[in-house]
Scaffold this motif. Structure first.
Motif, PDB file in Angstrom:
ATOM      1  N   UNK A 112      -2.723   5.349   0.528  1.00 49.82           N
ATOM      2  CA  UNK A 112      -3.510   4.495   0.815  1.00 49.82           C
ATOM      3  C   UNK A 112      -3.475   4.069   2.370  1.00 49.82           C
ATOM      4  N   UNK A 113      -2.069   3.934   2.845  1.00 48.09           N
ATOM      5  CA  UNK A 113      -1.841   3.567   4.375  1.00 48.09           C
ATOM      6  C   UNK A 113      -2.536   4.799   5.158  1.00 48.09           C
ATOM      7  N   UNK A 146       0.867  -0.992  -0.085  1.00 50.07           N
ATOM      8  CA  UNK A 146       0.071   0.136  -0.074  1.00 50.07           C
ATOM      9  C   UNK A 146       0.989   1.229   0.054  1.00 50.07           C
ATOM     10  N   UNK A 198      -8.598  -2.324  13.880  1.00 52.28           N
ATOM     11  CA  UNK A 198      -9.714  -1.926  13.656  1.00 52.28           C
ATOM     12  C   UNK A 198     -10.277  -2.850  12.415  1.00 52.28           C
ATOM     13  N   UNK A 225      -6.343   3.809   4.895  1.00 52.69           N
ATOM     14  CA  UNK A 225      -6.983   2.878   5.265  1.00 52.69           C
ATOM     15  C   UNK A 225      -6.623   2.336   6.675  1.00 52.69           C
ATOM     16  N   UNK A 226      -5.463   2.661   7.185  1.00 53.98           N
ATOM     17  CA  UNK A 226      -4.988   2.412   8.539  1.00 53.98           C
ATOM     18  C   UNK A 226      -4.896   3.338   9.483  1.00 53.98           C
ATOM     19  N   UNK A 285      -5.625  -3.824  -1.349  1.00 54.51           N
ATOM     20  CA  UNK A 285      -4.967  -2.554  -1.965  1.00 54.51           C
ATOM     21  C   UNK A 285      -4.402  -2.715  -3.147  1.00 54.51           C
TER      22      UNK A 285
END
Lengths: 732, 360
Positions: A632-633, A628, B98, A636-637, B111
């Motif tokens: 994106x990291x 990623x 999560x 999404x994280x 991804x």
């Protein structure tokens, strides 16, 4: 990466060929220009060069071309990165230089005339075309730097660092620098240090003659006196409240915590209004004193006493929040140790508890001091003849004098004082460490406070809490009675109707109330700036917490700088810097948004960094190694784990955008008026009830917004086993 | 720049004079090595020696200050982590708190733009590989430490990486589980024919799992070789001491002939590989189990000493003896006949586990 380079080059080229280079008169987001395009005001750089006698704009093109040329090299080749960096930096440099050199009256830098000849054509601020080209150049630099292996080869991080640095330089550093320059030049733009010194050492700034029985003191003395009193008294009262809540058995003490939210969602001068209603010449208390004790009404409240009381009302809850953390953190076993060694309650308090409280007291004091210096609303409403720096700056700009140079000098003084206070705080408090909360379980019981002290605490806190409640009650109550200022208590909707009347006509709803314009603008500006502040703040927090690069300390200092600058100074510096091309923003709604984003961003940075420090860095790294990219990291994280910080930042920036007055009052225009500025105007016109009614509505809007933000962003879910979650988040 | 989705075999990793500096401090200094495809190589050393930084340099989480890094023969020195075909299992496992187990494992393919159902299929397949079925919807916080670790391994495997990295994977597990997990990792590496770089500070773990071990000290490589080489022929005092317990004894090289040297240790003399030493004083490393203790003088040369300390450890005895050549630490399998403290004992040297240590 090659795709990104191609994309940004294409964007730059499109902007050069087609988009209007200059700012459009009907605002950044207006589209009225399309019907005139391309004419003398709306042409793109290409057409300006071709048809409208501005050949220098073509100078941008070679740099765009150079960016495209970089694609001739493979990514691994160092020349790929080097070409991009050169193209980007060159393009940025050229675009700004031509923007500054040639302004509304043609050539500004007259020394250039022999080189390029006289230029008569006028040039206005940057518009869409210029902005996109500038951004594309920034991205070229970022991509180039990443290709050369800096920032771990990560284009996203390189881009974030470079773009946010550029924005901070443009909207924090540049205005302050321009203001400083303005202070040492005369009206013709020549260096004039003697003028600066004359302004700087003017009598009305430094005079101390009130100390020896003279009529009045200089503005510096007033400001410092008010700051010290507010800082000291709010700290003591904050400590008293904290002790009552943590260390006594007073019933209802938990309710005191709820009171602390009030000043946060209250526009700063609303309290002043309530004070006038209570203690003004026709105020309730004044009337009562006259009837009961025959004390004649006077204007004693206008001046130091009134400003001090209203600052205390808003600052004590903040000090309370600081002190409650400190008091709770003092480990009871330390006091138990003291008692087992034979110390009395009073000795324990004096020798153990008090020294442990001292660093917290200093922090609360400095906070109160700085807040008092920055406060503008209360001195404006209640100051009377008692001048402080923030109001003096305001009147130097808007008053009869209209002397921006003088305002700049005063602003510099104020800036020096606040930065000095922050510096002391960092230097002095940063070094002290009183770690009393350890990882070990601590089951001790806090020592009882000495009885005498307890009695003093009750006698100070309970009346003050009651007083605070009364003040806020007045604010709510005042909007519904005919004229609370003159004690006319007949119920009425009139004030709300004046401000927020909506008429149903055959052509639909008509918002005829006088306050609608400013309320809608305020909500719009707040709603636009809050998410931008959040993105900017959290992005900077991510960069600071998660990456290492040369110049990181400087970058951190720059992002925090705007926090230390008082709003009045920001206002003055924005007017000075953004009134002329190439960054010509005064009078637009955009300048309000920009002002809020950069003023509130440090809070997002702090909240984000605190939250990120609790999230194990290897989570991001795991995402990276799984292919990623950083963007994106983050999405999404990091973002899902940062929800609490996001909520805090959004709430703070929304609320502050709605309640701010000090910087805003310089930046509002007839077209883009803000609620606070409108209310100040009503206060000056003596329409207290309308002002109070409007303030109540503002508080309601903010409460609603907080609920919406909470629901919209939501909470993070981390599973049910709390302990293991903590281990997973912070484990090593 | 983009990862190809076709299945490729394991890749080699090559470091050429790689240096990583933070300011003026070098975390990794002029390091060169090659990891052959399909082998498991351990980076071993005390904390702060640069082993984790080396691993992160392979991953692309740090970018080298100098030197060149190649994976599968391609220069990746300046590529970011996302652009390298490398996966990593983190010390803290770094499971996304999560997301549930399935989403965690399917993260990589998701991804990368794969269809959700394909990503889930791949994830289930890898979860089955690590023996973790029917946990799909649990959150990481609802798993035990060992299960969390297996999820982390499955997640790293979904990318079918050319190189798989482990950063101290056993450090958060209890002692009993460690042996099993390290065997599982070794089996997985062999079955799937993976190139693995593995960081640990535990020399036993390193000896047990590796094809080759790279011992690091003070940002440099101290020695690299097969486990047996390192244990039996340490190249320096540091390696001798770090790879298990060792008695470092002053001795004298009497003469060198070819690659053999005659070394005099106290009263005994023996032939050892010379390893480039010259005649004169030298150091000898003697492993504790290479000394056999007897109560009465054995036939052949033996070193006499007095037993100072004795400890019973179930499987073996540990003695500390005072001898003429210094204090000696000895491990004795004979638990049935403990030697009392204060008694005299005789020490004989075994053939293996005694080596000259070059004085570097």
């Amino acid at each position: 990466m090659r795709k990104l380079v191609a994309g940004w080059s294409a964007a730059a080229l499109t902007a050069f060929l087609f988009l209007p280079w200059q700012a459009i008169e009907d605002g950044f987001f207006g589209f009225g220009w399309i019907q005139d395009y391309p004419d003398d005001r709306t042409a793109s750089a290409l057409f300006y060069g071709l048809a409208f006698d501005r050949p220098w704009l073509w100078g941008v093109l070679p740099f765009v071309a150079l960016g495209v040329l970089a694609l001739a090299f493979p990514r691994e080749d160092r020349r790929f990165g080097q070409t991009l960096v050169f193209a980007g930096l060159g393009g940025l440099g050229y675009t700004f230089l031509q923007g500054f050199a040639i302004g509304i009256t043609g050539l500004q830098w007259t020394w250039l005339a022999p080189l390029i000849g006289e230029v008569e054509t006028s040039q206005y601020g940057f518009g869409w075309g210029a902005t996109i080209i500038l951004f594309a150049f920034l991205m070229m630099v970022s991509l180039g730097v990443a290709a050369l292996g800096y920032f771990r080869g990560d284009a996203f991080i390189a881009g974030s660092v470079i773009v946010s640095t550029a924005l901070i330089l443009a909207f924090v550093f540049f205005p302050i620098a321009t203001m400083l320059a303005g202070a040492v030049t005369d009206e013709h733009g020549n260096l004039a240090f003697d003028l600066f010194w004359r302004r700087f050492f003017a009598d009305d700034i430094w005079e101390l003659n009130c100390l020896v029985g003279g009529p009045r003191c200089g503005v510096v003395f007033n400001t410092v006196l008010l700051g010290v009193l507010t800082g000291a008294l709010s700290t003591l009262m904050g400590l008293a409240f904290a002790l009552v809540v943590v260390r006594t058995g007073l019933p209802w003490r938990k309710g005191l915590r709820a009171l602390t939210i009030l000043p946060i969602i209250t526009p700063p001068f609303v309290i002043s209004l309530a004070i006038i209603v209570l203690f003004g010449r026709t105020g309730i208390v004044t009337w009562f004193l006259e009837v009961a004790f025959g004390i004649p009404p006077s204007r004693w409240i206008y001046g130091l006493p009134g400003v001090l009381i209203s600052q205390l009302l808003s600052q004590i809850p903040v000090a309370f929040l600081v002190m409650i953390g400190v008091v709770e953190a003092i480990s009871p076993s330390l006091e138990e140790a003291s008692q087992t060694l034979g110390a009395s309650r009073w000795q324990t308090f004096r020798t153990v508890t008090w020294p442990l409280l001292r660093p917290g007291l200093a922090a609360a004091f400095l906070l109160g001091f700085v807040e008092s210096l920055a406060d503008f609303g209360n001195p404006l409403v209640l100051g009377g003849n008692f001048d402080v720096l923030s109001t003096k700056i305001f009147f130097a700009i808007v008053g009869a004098q209209h002397d921006p140079g003088r305002a700049a000098v005063l602003a510099i003084l104020l800036l020096i004082m606040t930065l000095g206070a922050f510096w002391i705080q960092m230097r002095w408090l940063g070094k002290q460490s009183y770690v009393t909360v350890t990882g070990k379980g601590d089951s001790g019981l806090s020592a009882e406070l000495p009885r005498k002290l307890k009695r003093i605490l009750y006698w100070t806190t309970i009346p003050w809490a009651a007083f605070t409640l009364i003040t806020y009650a007045i604010v709510i109550f005042g909007g519904f009675v005919r004229d609370i200022g003159r004690f006319d208590l007949e119920f009425t909707w009139r004030h709300y109707l004046d401000a927020f009347r909506v008429e149903l006509t055959e052509r639909g709803m008509f918002f005829s109330g006088s306050a609608w314009d400013s309320l809608i603008t305020t909500i719009q500006v707040s709603a636009i700036s809050a998410p931008l502040t959040g993105i900017m703040g959290l992005l900077v927090a991510y960069i600071l917490a998660r990456t290492k690069f040369a110049g990181q300390r400087t970058f951190e200092f720059l992002t925090m700088l705007s926090f230390a600058i008082p709003g009045t100074v920001v206002g003055v510096s924005y007017i000075v810097a953004f009134n002329v091309p190439p960054l010509e923003l005064t009078g637009t709604g955009l300048i309000l948004v920009i002002c809020f984003v950069f003023r509130n961003m440090p809070v997002g940075v702090r909240a984000g960094m605190a939250a990120l420090s609790q999230i194990d860095k290897s989570l991001d790294e795991a995402s990276l190694t799984l292919g990623a990219r950083t963007a994106t990291t983050v999405r999404r994280v990091v973002m899902p784990l940062l929800r609490p910080a996001i909520v805090a930042t959004l709430v703070f920036s929304f609320v502050h955008a709605m309640t701010a007055v000090s910087a805003v009052i310089f930046l509002v225009s007839a077209r883009h008026n803000m609620a606070t500025a409108y209310i100040v105007g009503r206060v000056e016109a003596g329409e207290f009830a309308l002002a109070i009614a409007y303030s109540t509505v503002l508080i309601g809007v903010m409460a609603l917004a907080i609920v919406i933000i909470q629901l919209g962003v939501g909470r993070r879910q981390l599973g049910r086993r709390g302990q293991q979650t903590a281990a997973a988040l912070g484990g090593h | 720049m983009t990862k190809s989705t076709t299945k490729k075999g394991p890749a080699s990793v090559e470091f050429r004079n790689v240096t990583k500096r933070y300011g003026t401090v070098a975390a990794v200094s002029d390091v060169s090595f090659t990891i052959e495809p399909g082998t498991l190589v351990t980076l071993l050393g005390p904390s702060g020696c640069g082993k984790t930084t080396t691993l992160r340099l392979i991953a692309g989480l740090e970018i080298a200050t100098e030197g060149q890094i190649k994976i599968a023969g391609e220069d990746v020195t300046n590529l970011s982590a996302a652009d390298r075909d490398v996966s990593m299992v983190f010390q803290s496992y770094a499971l996304f708190p999560h997301m549930n187990v399935l989403d965690n494992v399917a993260y990589g393919p998701t991804v990368a733009g794969q269809k959700k159902s394909d990503a889930y299929d791949l994830a289930r397949q890898k979860l089955a590989l690590v023996g973790l079925k029917d946990y799909d919807l649990r959150l990481p916080s609802e798993l035990s430490g060992g299960q969390q670790q297996r999820v982390a391994v499955a997640r790293a495997l979904t990318m079918e990486p050319q190189v798989l990295l482990f950063d101290e994977p056993l450090s958060n597990l209890d002692a009993k589980l460690r042996r099993r997990v390290r065997e599982d990792i070794r089996d997985l590496q062999r079955d799937l024919n993976l190139t693995v770089a593995y960081v640990t500070h535990d020399q036993q773990e390193a000896l047990a799992v590796s094809d080759r071990v790279i011992v690091m000290s003070n940002a440099r490589i101290a020695q690299m070789g097969a486990p047996r080489e390192l244990y039996e022929a340490p190249a320096s005092l540091f390696v001798a001491d770090f790879m298990g317990d060792s008695n470092l004894i002053d001795a004298t090289v009497e003469r060198v002939s070819g690659d053999q040297a005659l070394v005099k240790i106290g009263v005994t003399s023996l032939e050892l590989p010379s390893r480039g030493t010259k005649t004169g004083p030298c150091k000898v490393s003697i492993r504790p189990e290479s000394l056999s203790v007897t109560a009465s003088a054995p036939q052949g040369p033996a070193i006499p000493g007095t037993i100072r300390k004795a400890a019973y450890l179930g499987t073996h005895m540990e003695y500390t003896l005072a001898a003429e050549i210094g204090e000696l630490f000895v491990v004795d399998r004979d638990v049935a006949n403990p030697k009392p403290v204060g008694s005299t004992a005789y020490l004989a040297l075994a053939r293996t586990g005694v080596s000259l240590v070059p004085s570097v």
